[in-house]
Design a protein around this motif. Structure first.
Motif, PDB file in Angstrom:
ATOM      1  N   VAL A 119      22.817   3.226  74.858  1.00  0.00           N
ATOM      2  CA  VAL A 119      24.060   3.449  74.112  1.00  0.00           C
ATOM      3  C   VAL A 119      24.716   4.753  74.552  1.00  0.00           C
ATOM      4  O   VAL A 119      25.921   4.799  74.829  1.00  0.00           O
ATOM      5  N   LEU A 120      23.914   5.819  74.602  1.00  0.00           N
ATOM      6  CA  LEU A 120      24.458   7.114  75.017  1.00  0.00           C
ATOM      7  C   LEU A 120      24.992   7.047  76.446  1.00  0.00           C
ATOM      8  O   LEU A 120      26.062   7.595  76.750  1.00  0.00           O
ATOM      9  N   GLY A 121      24.251   6.381  77.329  1.00  0.00           N
ATOM     10  CA  GLY A 121      24.696   6.255  78.705  1.00  0.00           C
ATOM     11  C   GLY A 121      26.001   5.495  78.818  1.00  0.00           C
ATOM     12  O   GLY A 121      26.882   5.852  79.614  1.00  0.00           O
ATOM     13  N   ALA A 122      26.147   4.444  78.006  1.00  0.00           N
ATOM     14  CA  ALA A 122      27.384   3.659  78.022  1.00  0.00           C
ATOM     15  C   ALA A 122      28.568   4.494  77.539  1.00  0.00           C
ATOM     16  O   ALA A 122      29.663   4.449  78.122  1.00  0.00           O
ATOM     17  N   VAL A 123      28.360   5.271  76.476  1.00  0.00           N
ATOM     18  CA  VAL A 123      29.426   6.130  75.955  1.00  0.00           C
ATOM     19  C   VAL A 123      29.849   7.154  77.006  1.00  0.00           C
ATOM     20  O   VAL A 123      31.040   7.383  77.236  1.00  0.00           O
ATOM     21  N   VAL A 124      28.864   7.762  77.659  1.00  0.00           N
ATOM     22  CA  VAL A 124      29.164   8.751  78.696  1.00  0.00           C
ATOM     23  C   VAL A 124      29.914   8.112  79.864  1.00  0.00           C
ATOM     24  O   VAL A 124      30.880   8.675  80.384  1.00  0.00           O
ATOM     25  N   ASN A 125      29.482   6.938  80.266  1.00  0.00           N
ATOM     26  CA  ASN A 125      30.130   6.261  81.389  1.00  0.00           C
ATOM     27  C   ASN A 125      31.576   5.896  81.075  1.00  0.00           C
ATOM     28  O   ASN A 125      32.463   6.025  81.930  1.00  0.00           O
ATOM     29  N   VAL A 126      31.816   5.441  79.852  1.00  0.00           N
ATOM     30  CA  VAL A 126      33.189   5.110  79.450  1.00  0.00           C
ATOM     31  C   VAL A 126      34.055   6.372  79.454  1.00  0.00           C
ATOM     32  O   VAL A 126      35.188   6.370  79.948  1.00  0.00           O
ATOM     33  N   GLY A 127      33.505   7.464  78.910  1.00  0.00           N
ATOM     34  CA  GLY A 127      34.262   8.711  78.873  1.00  0.00           C
ATOM     35  C   GLY A 127      34.595   9.230  80.256  1.00  0.00           C
ATOM     36  O   GLY A 127      35.687   9.760  80.500  1.00  0.00           O
ATOM     37  N   ARG A 128      33.673   9.055  81.200  1.00  0.00           N
ATOM     38  CA  ARG A 128      33.899   9.541  82.559  1.00  0.00           C
ATOM     39  C   ARG A 128      34.825   8.644  83.358  1.00  0.00           C
ATOM     40  O   ARG A 128      35.426   9.090  84.337  1.00  0.00           O
ATOM     41  N   SER A 129      34.946   7.391  82.962  1.00  0.00           N
ATOM     42  CA  SER A 129      35.736   6.443  83.748  1.00  0.00           C
ATOM     43  C   SER A 129      37.234   6.537  83.482  1.00  0.00           C
ATOM     44  O   SER A 129      38.040   6.055  84.284  1.00  0.00           O
ATOM     45  N   LEU A 130      37.627   7.156  82.370  1.00  0.00           N
ATOM     46  CA  LEU A 130      39.044   7.232  82.019  1.00  0.00           C
ATOM     47  C   LEU A 130      39.715   8.419  82.697  1.00  0.00           C
ATOM     48  O   LEU A 130      39.251   9.556  82.557  1.00  0.00           O
ATOM     49  N   PRO A 131      40.801   8.213  83.413  1.00  0.00           N
ATOM     50  CA  PRO A 131      41.574   9.348  83.943  1.00  0.00           C
ATOM     51  C   PRO A 131      42.046  10.232  82.789  1.00  0.00           C
ATOM     52  O   PRO A 131      42.370   9.723  81.706  1.00  0.00           O
ATOM     53  N   PHE A 132      42.085  11.534  83.020  1.00  0.00           N
ATOM     54  CA  PHE A 132      42.371  12.443  81.917  1.00  0.00           C
ATOM     55  C   PHE A 132      43.726  12.184  81.289  1.00  0.00           C
ATOM     56  O   PHE A 132      43.869  12.245  80.063  1.00  0.00           O
TER      57      PHE A 132
END
Length: 218
Positions: free
Chosen positions: A56-69
């Motif tokens: 779950v934590l990994g998925a949240v981090v990956n989603v956050g990193r995938s979005l352009p600022f």
């Protein structure tokens, strides 16, 4: 514009950028450090393996990193307004800066912690150290040079993010470049802004590298 007019604008923009980046860095470290530790501790073979939590934590981090600022900043406008009461200005930009940087920094912390030798952790476990003690007295101290390097990289990224925030009225050097350099066709303002940003990034990187080397030697 004359340089007598440009210099005060540069000072003001640099001050706003420093405020944005400084506050965002503080919140990013406070939130991202425990998140990075959790990614390691809850992983398979970690101190407290809980694969479901790690996933779950990994998925949240990956989603956050995938979005352009720039997309993230617009997407969380309601959340920003809820936290600070506005979506425009230096303080408002700290919210998306932090949200965007926490996943990035958490991965850097995770990488730094994974570089700590397993024999060191096993030795601490053999001496009866608790999980909390191992994290506080073994993992974090051993990984500190890498964490400092991660903070440096994060701060440099935040400087870039803060410049993008200027396109939506976030203040700082980015806002100065847009309002004067782009909209008013003041080429010298654009050049001066770019030079100041380069100098700031070089200073941050040099200082971070120096601190990381000193800690590594210790």
């Amino acid at each position: 514009m004359s340089w007598d007019e440009i210099v005060p604008l540069l000072w003001e923009g640099a001050g706003q950028t420093a405020a944005m980046v400084g506050l965002a860095t503080l919140f990013t470290v406070v939130l991202g450090l425990p998140l990075g530790v959790a990614l390691v501790v809850f992983d398979r073979g970690g101190l407290r393996p809980v694969p479901a939590v790690k996933a779950v934590l990994g998925a949240v981090v990956n989603v956050g990193r995938s979005l352009p600022f720039i997309v993230l900043m617009i997407a969380i406008i309601p959340f920003t307004r809820l936290v600070v009461g506005t979506t425009i200005g230096t303080i408002a930009v700290v919210v998306p800066l932090t949200v965007g940087a926490v996943p990035f920094f958490a991965r850097l912390v995770e990488t730094a912690l994974r570089e700590v030798g397993g024999d060191v952790v096993q030795a601490a476990q053999a001496m009866g150290a608790s999980r909390t003690a191992i994290v506080r007295k073994v993992l974090l101290p051993e990984a500190l040079p890498g964490i400092v390097a991660g903070i440096t990289v994060t701060v440099v990224a935040l400087v870039g993010y803060s410049a993008m925030a200027g396109t939506v009225g976030g203040g700082g050097l980015g806002d100065l470049a847009v309002r004067y350099g782009y909209l008013r066709f003041e080429g010298q303002v654009m050049v001066a802004t770019v030079v100041v940003l380069i100098v700031i990034v070089q200073l941050i990187q040099s200082l971070g590298d120096l601190v990381a080397r000193r800690m590594s030697h210790k």
